[in-house]
Write a protein that holds these residues in place. Structure first.
Motif, PDB file in Angstrom:
ATOM      1  N   VAL A 284     -58.350 -65.402 -26.929  1.00 40.33           N
ATOM      2  CA  VAL A 284     -57.264 -65.926 -25.840  1.00 40.33           C
ATOM      3  C   VAL A 284     -58.048 -65.893 -24.232  1.00 40.33           C
ATOM      4  CG1 VAL A 284     -55.265 -65.437 -24.560  1.00 40.33           C
ATOM      5  CG2 VAL A 284     -55.204 -64.866 -26.881  1.00 40.33           C
ATOM      6  N   LEU A 285     -57.926 -66.725 -23.558  1.00 34.43           N
ATOM      7  CA  LEU A 285     -58.471 -66.868 -22.411  1.00 34.43           C
ATOM      8  C   LEU A 285     -57.537 -66.814 -21.253  1.00 34.43           C
ATOM      9  CD1 LEU A 285     -61.140 -67.020 -20.469  1.00 34.43           C
ATOM     10  CD2 LEU A 285     -60.848 -69.612 -20.469  1.00 34.43           C
ATOM     11  N   PHE A 286     -57.612 -65.881 -20.270  1.00 34.81           N
ATOM     12  CA  PHE A 286     -56.616 -66.071 -19.351  1.00 34.81           C
ATOM     13  C   PHE A 286     -57.464 -66.616 -17.877  1.00 34.81           C
ATOM     14  CE2 PHE A 286     -54.731 -62.436 -21.838  1.00 34.81           C
ATOM     15  CZ  PHE A 286     -53.577 -62.847 -21.470  1.00 34.81           C
ATOM     16  N   SER A 287     -56.770 -67.495 -17.322  1.00 35.38           N
ATOM     17  CA  SER A 287     -57.480 -67.894 -15.847  1.00 35.38           C
ATOM     18  C   SER A 287     -56.153 -67.460 -14.757  1.00 35.38           C
ATOM     19  CB  SER A 287     -57.292 -69.418 -15.943  1.00 35.38           C
ATOM     20  OG  SER A 287     -58.008 -70.055 -14.610  1.00 35.38           O
ATOM     21  N   THR A 288     -56.701 -66.956 -13.832  1.00 34.10           N
ATOM     22  CA  THR A 288     -55.941 -66.447 -12.744  1.00 34.10           C
ATOM     23  C   THR A 288     -56.704 -66.597 -11.464  1.00 34.10           C
ATOM     24  OG1 THR A 288     -54.368 -64.820 -12.022  1.00 34.10           O
ATOM     25  CG2 THR A 288     -56.491 -63.886 -12.933  1.00 34.10           C
ATOM     26  N   TYR A 289     -55.705 -66.661 -10.709  1.00 31.17           N
ATOM     27  CA  TYR A 289     -56.488 -66.666  -9.217  1.00 31.17           C
ATOM     28  C   TYR A 289     -55.511 -66.374  -8.149  1.00 31.17           C
ATOM     29  CZ  TYR A 289     -59.445 -67.842  -5.177  1.00 31.17           C
ATOM     30  OH  TYR A 289     -60.329 -67.813  -4.175  1.00 31.17           O
ATOM     31  N   GLY A 290     -55.792 -65.160  -7.319  1.00 30.25           N
ATOM     32  CA  GLY A 290     -54.933 -64.545  -6.613  1.00 30.25           C
ATOM     33  C   GLY A 290     -55.116 -63.263  -6.077  1.00 30.25           C
ATOM     34  N   SER A 291     -54.188 -62.481  -5.425  1.00 35.39           N
ATOM     35  CA  SER A 291     -54.324 -61.308  -5.033  1.00 35.39           C
ATOM     36  C   SER A 291     -54.097 -60.374  -6.330  1.00 35.39           C
ATOM     37  CB  SER A 291     -53.704 -60.800  -3.845  1.00 35.39           C
ATOM     38  OG  SER A 291     -52.198 -60.935  -4.089  1.00 35.39           O
ATOM     39  N   ARG A 292     -54.137 -58.926  -5.844  1.00 34.22           N
ATOM     40  CA  ARG A 292     -53.956 -57.714  -7.126  1.00 34.22           C
ATOM     41  C   ARG A 292     -52.851 -58.147  -7.971  1.00 34.22           C
ATOM     42  NH1 ARG A 292     -55.655 -52.512  -7.649  1.00 34.22           N
ATOM     43  NH2 ARG A 292     -54.855 -51.744  -9.561  1.00 34.22           N
ATOM     44  N   GLY A 293     -51.675 -58.642  -6.972  1.00 35.48           N
ATOM     45  CA  GLY A 293     -50.415 -58.929  -7.910  1.00 35.48           C
ATOM     46  C   GLY A 293     -50.591 -60.058  -8.884  1.00 35.48           C
ATOM     47  N   SER A 294     -51.549 -60.783  -8.858  1.00 35.12           N
ATOM     48  CA  SER A 294     -51.720 -61.695  -9.763  1.00 35.12           C
ATOM     49  C   SER A 294     -52.721 -61.402 -11.005  1.00 35.12           C
ATOM     50  CB  SER A 294     -52.321 -63.208  -9.260  1.00 35.12           C
ATOM     51  OG  SER A 294     -51.777 -63.538  -8.136  1.00 35.12           O
ATOM     52  N   VAL A 295     -53.382 -60.579 -10.914  1.00 29.91           N
ATOM     53  CA  VAL A 295     -54.519 -59.788 -11.596  1.00 29.91           C
ATOM     54  C   VAL A 295     -53.832 -59.041 -12.474  1.00 29.91           C
ATOM     55  CG1 VAL A 295     -56.784 -58.998 -12.086  1.00 29.91           C
ATOM     56  CG2 VAL A 295     -56.619 -60.688 -10.362  1.00 29.91           C
ATOM     57  N   GLU A 296     -53.256 -57.780 -11.990  1.00 30.11           N
ATOM     58  CA  GLU A 296     -52.543 -56.853 -12.815  1.00 30.11           C
ATOM     59  C   GLU A 296     -51.801 -56.986 -13.804  1.00 30.11           C
ATOM     60  OE1 GLU A 296     -52.275 -52.685 -13.358  1.00 30.11           O
ATOM     61  OE2 GLU A 296     -53.159 -53.286 -11.457  1.00 30.11           O
ATOM     62  N   PRO A 297     -50.880 -57.942 -13.795  1.00 34.86           N
ATOM     63  CA  PRO A 297     -50.138 -58.096 -15.021  1.00 34.86           C
ATOM     64  C   PRO A 297     -50.853 -58.780 -16.067  1.00 34.86           C
ATOM     65  CG  PRO A 297     -49.025 -59.235 -12.991  1.00 34.86           C
ATOM     66  CD  PRO A 297     -50.362 -58.602 -12.594  1.00 34.86           C
ATOM     67  N   ILE A 298     -52.140 -59.739 -15.587  1.00 32.70           N
ATOM     68  CA  ILE A 298     -52.798 -60.147 -16.866  1.00 32.70           C
ATOM     69  C   ILE A 298     -53.727 -58.956 -17.516  1.00 32.70           C
ATOM     70  CG2 ILE A 298     -54.711 -61.461 -17.187  1.00 32.70           C
ATOM     71  CD1 ILE A 298     -52.362 -63.235 -16.438  1.00 32.70           C
ATOM     72  N   VAL A 299     -53.968 -58.203 -16.995  1.00 36.76           N
ATOM     73  CA  VAL A 299     -54.682 -57.038 -17.498  1.00 36.76           C
ATOM     74  C   VAL A 299     -53.595 -56.311 -18.531  1.00 36.76           C
ATOM     75  CG1 VAL A 299     -55.668 -54.493 -17.109  1.00 36.76           C
ATOM     76  CG2 VAL A 299     -56.021 -56.515 -15.480  1.00 36.76           C
ATOM     77  N   GLY A 300     -52.559 -56.201 -17.906  1.00 36.27           N
ATOM     78  CA  GLY A 300     -51.380 -55.513 -18.925  1.00 36.27           C
ATOM     79  C   GLY A 300     -51.193 -56.228 -20.417  1.00 36.27           C
ATOM     80  N   LEU A 301     -51.031 -57.823 -20.370  1.00 37.15           N
ATOM     81  CA  LEU A 301     -51.049 -58.530 -21.138  1.00 37.15           C
ATOM     82  C   LEU A 301     -52.355 -58.492 -22.137  1.00 37.15           C
ATOM     83  CD1 LEU A 301     -49.464 -60.165 -23.289  1.00 37.15           C
ATOM     84  CD2 LEU A 301     -50.028 -62.273 -21.773  1.00 37.15           C
ATOM     85  N   ALA A 302     -53.512 -58.488 -21.392  1.00 36.45           N
ATOM     86  CA  ALA A 302     -54.680 -58.691 -22.143  1.00 36.45           C
ATOM     87  C   ALA A 302     -55.204 -57.248 -23.086  1.00 36.45           C
ATOM     88  CB  ALA A 302     -55.823 -58.644 -21.351  1.00 36.45           C
ATOM     89  N   VAL A 303     -54.560 -56.379 -22.494  1.00 37.25           N
ATOM     90  CA  VAL A 303     -54.635 -54.908 -23.073  1.00 37.25           C
ATOM     91  C   VAL A 303     -53.920 -54.873 -24.397  1.00 37.25           C
ATOM     92  CG1 VAL A 303     -54.289 -52.430 -22.967  1.00 37.25           C
ATOM     93  CG2 VAL A 303     -55.333 -53.692 -21.158  1.00 37.25           C
ATOM     94  N   ARG A 304     -52.652 -55.351 -24.064  1.00 37.83           N
ATOM     95  CA  ARG A 304     -51.670 -55.274 -25.280  1.00 37.83           C
ATOM     96  C   ARG A 304     -52.180 -56.489 -26.417  1.00 37.83           C
ATOM     97  NH1 ARG A 304     -49.405 -53.320 -28.726  1.00 37.83           N
ATOM     98  NH2 ARG A 304     -47.212 -53.617 -29.537  1.00 37.83           N
ATOM     99  N   LEU A 305     -52.462 -57.538 -26.087  1.00 40.12           N
ATOM    100  CA  LEU A 305     -53.113 -58.423 -26.872  1.00 40.12           C
ATOM    101  C   LEU A 305     -54.447 -57.983 -27.990  1.00 40.12           C
ATOM    102  CD1 LEU A 305     -53.225 -61.699 -24.955  1.00 40.12           C
ATOM    103  CD2 LEU A 305     -52.049 -61.390 -26.999  1.00 40.12           C
ATOM    104  N   ARG A 306     -55.299 -57.200 -27.045  1.00 38.67           N
ATOM    105  CA  ARG A 306     -56.351 -56.387 -27.920  1.00 38.67           C
ATOM    106  C   ARG A 306     -55.871 -55.402 -28.909  1.00 38.67           C
ATOM    107  NH1 ARG A 306     -60.119 -53.635 -23.599  1.00 38.67           N
ATOM    108  NH2 ARG A 306     -58.259 -52.001 -24.013  1.00 38.67           N
ATOM    109  N   GLU A 307     -54.892 -54.555 -28.169  1.00 42.59           N
ATOM    110  CA  GLU A 307     -54.339 -53.530 -29.470  1.00 42.59           C
ATOM    111  C   GLU A 307     -53.905 -54.306 -30.610  1.00 42.59           C
ATOM    112  OE1 GLU A 307     -52.651 -50.591 -25.956  1.00 42.59           O
ATOM    113  OE2 GLU A 307     -51.160 -52.087 -26.999  1.00 42.59           O
TER     114      GLU A 307
END
Length: 405
Positions: A3-26
């Protein structure tokens, strides 16, 4: 699954992506994230153990230097943002199964173009519904492009919004698509969103009403538990008296004089203050011992220990405060912030400051008068118990199912 995520924005755009990325990795997926090259985003992804690829220009200088709502320099920023998708994101997407894109329209339209070229499954995700076509509300105005005067039918306004979006971004997108070997598209907005965009927000805090013009899939907010301890000095301050009021503007530029007005308003209510520096570089106004300044901190832990949260009304901060069961005062300045302010007031979990007026000591004190009541606290506690915490699990399962199909 890759899975590749593409995001552009401030902290509120990046933080949720981190949450889903961690869950996917788990769950066994391989994940990488294309995000702005700001140092704090690289550190955030590194702490979570998620591979990151810098893409585009740093966001912080843009957010803190461009006048909100201004279209000055927009064409250059659009071209650069799209180019980052066709170059950096395209290279990172080689061999992936899924590309999930969030962020402004030029970025997501470019990301879908990359996915189409590579034959990769594409998902558009939004952390709020304000930009998704719906007959239940008007579209927000785009930079320098007001909606038609006198129009009252929401569907007609959304049709106008699609035309405006294409007039703003269509030529640049189709130029870059042609160089990429792709045919032109006739509606940038509808192409980027798809017919089934994901809505990564909580259904109580941000209910998606039907019927609607797109079949949005609401997964719940993408939350990640933050286990970091609070700094010892902050803990000492919290334990030295009654719960303070948190004041912060996140990664948004705060109105002139905001820190002074907020601190004096909180003091007028007989409360202590925790001020978050944020991208606005908020600071204390004197050396009295009833104020404490924080930088990067675990908001989940801090919000659970304060009397109220005064903030700008981003999706992330509003959701974090709601989940913590703490009353809020939302001081919106634009974008989706008035929407979240309205949701907080509508749920009776706090107060919404007038988005057309600069905050003053009196106006903030009045809003705090609402937020600091026992009724607001009780209501905030009740709503907190309804906030879903399985958004990343729901989204991860949907991605695994899509690749399986």
């Amino acid at each position: 699954m890759r899975v590749l995520f593409s995001t552009y924005g401030s902290r509120g755009s990046v933080e949720p992506i981190v949450g889903l990325a961690v869950r996917l990795r788990e769950l066994g997926a391989q994940v990488r994230v294309c995000a702005p090259p700001d140092e704090e985003f690289a550190e955030l992804l590194a702490r979570a153990g998620v591979e990151s690829v810098p893409a585009g220009d740093p966001v912080r200088p843009l957010v803190t230097s461009v006048t909100p709502g201004s279209a000055a320099g927009l064409a250059r920023r659009v071209a650069d943002l799209m180019a980052a998708q066709f170059e950096t994101v395209a290279a990172a997407a080689e061999g992936c199964d899924v590309l999930v894109a969030t962020g402004p329209l030029p970025a997501t339209a470019g990301a879908r173009s990359v996915a189409d070229k590579l034959g990769v499954h594409y998902v558009h995700a939004s952390h709020q519904q304000v930009l998704l076509p719906s007959p239940h509300r008007r579209p927000p105005a785009r930079r320098g492009q007001p909606l038609p005067d006198g129009a009252i039918d929401n569907r007609a306004l959304w049709a106008s919004d699609a035309e405006i979006a294409h007039s703003m971004f269509g030529a640049e997108l189709n130029t870059q698509r042609a160089a990429f070997g792709l045919p032109p598209v006739d509606s940038v907005r509808d192409y980027a969103f798809t017919e089934r965009p994901w809505l990564a927000s909580d259904p109580v805090l941000d209910p998606w009403l039907t019927p609607a013009d797109v079949a949005a899939v609401q997964t719940g907010a993408w939350l990640r538990p933050d286990e970091r301890p609070l700094p010892a000095e902050l803990v000492d301050f919290l334990e030295a008296g009654a719960p303070p009021v948190y004041v912060g503007f996140g990664s948004m530029p705060a109105p002139a004089g905001f820190a002074r007005a907020a601190i004096e308003a909180v003091r007028a209510r007989g409360r202590r203050v925790v001020v978050s520096r944020g991208w606005s570089e908020l600071d204390l106004i004197d050396d009295r011992d009833d104020c404490f300044l924080v930088g990067e901190v675990n908001q989940q832990a801090l919000f659970a220990r304060v009397a109220a949260v005064v903030h700008h009304g981003s999706a992330g901060t509003t959701t974090t405060a709601t989940r913590a069961g703490v009353p809020q005062v939302v001081v919106p300045r634009g974008a989706d912030q008035p929407y979240w302010a309205g949701r907080v007031a509508g749920l009776a979990i706090g107060a919404a400051h007038d988005d057309a007026a600069d905050p003053t000591v009196d106006s903030l004190s009045a809003a705090l008068g609402t937020a600091l009541t026992p009724a607001a606290r009780a209501r905030a506690t009740a709503v907190a118990g309804t906030i879903r915490t399985d958004g990343t699990t729901v989204a991860a399962r949907l991605l695994f199912d899509s690749v399986g199909r």
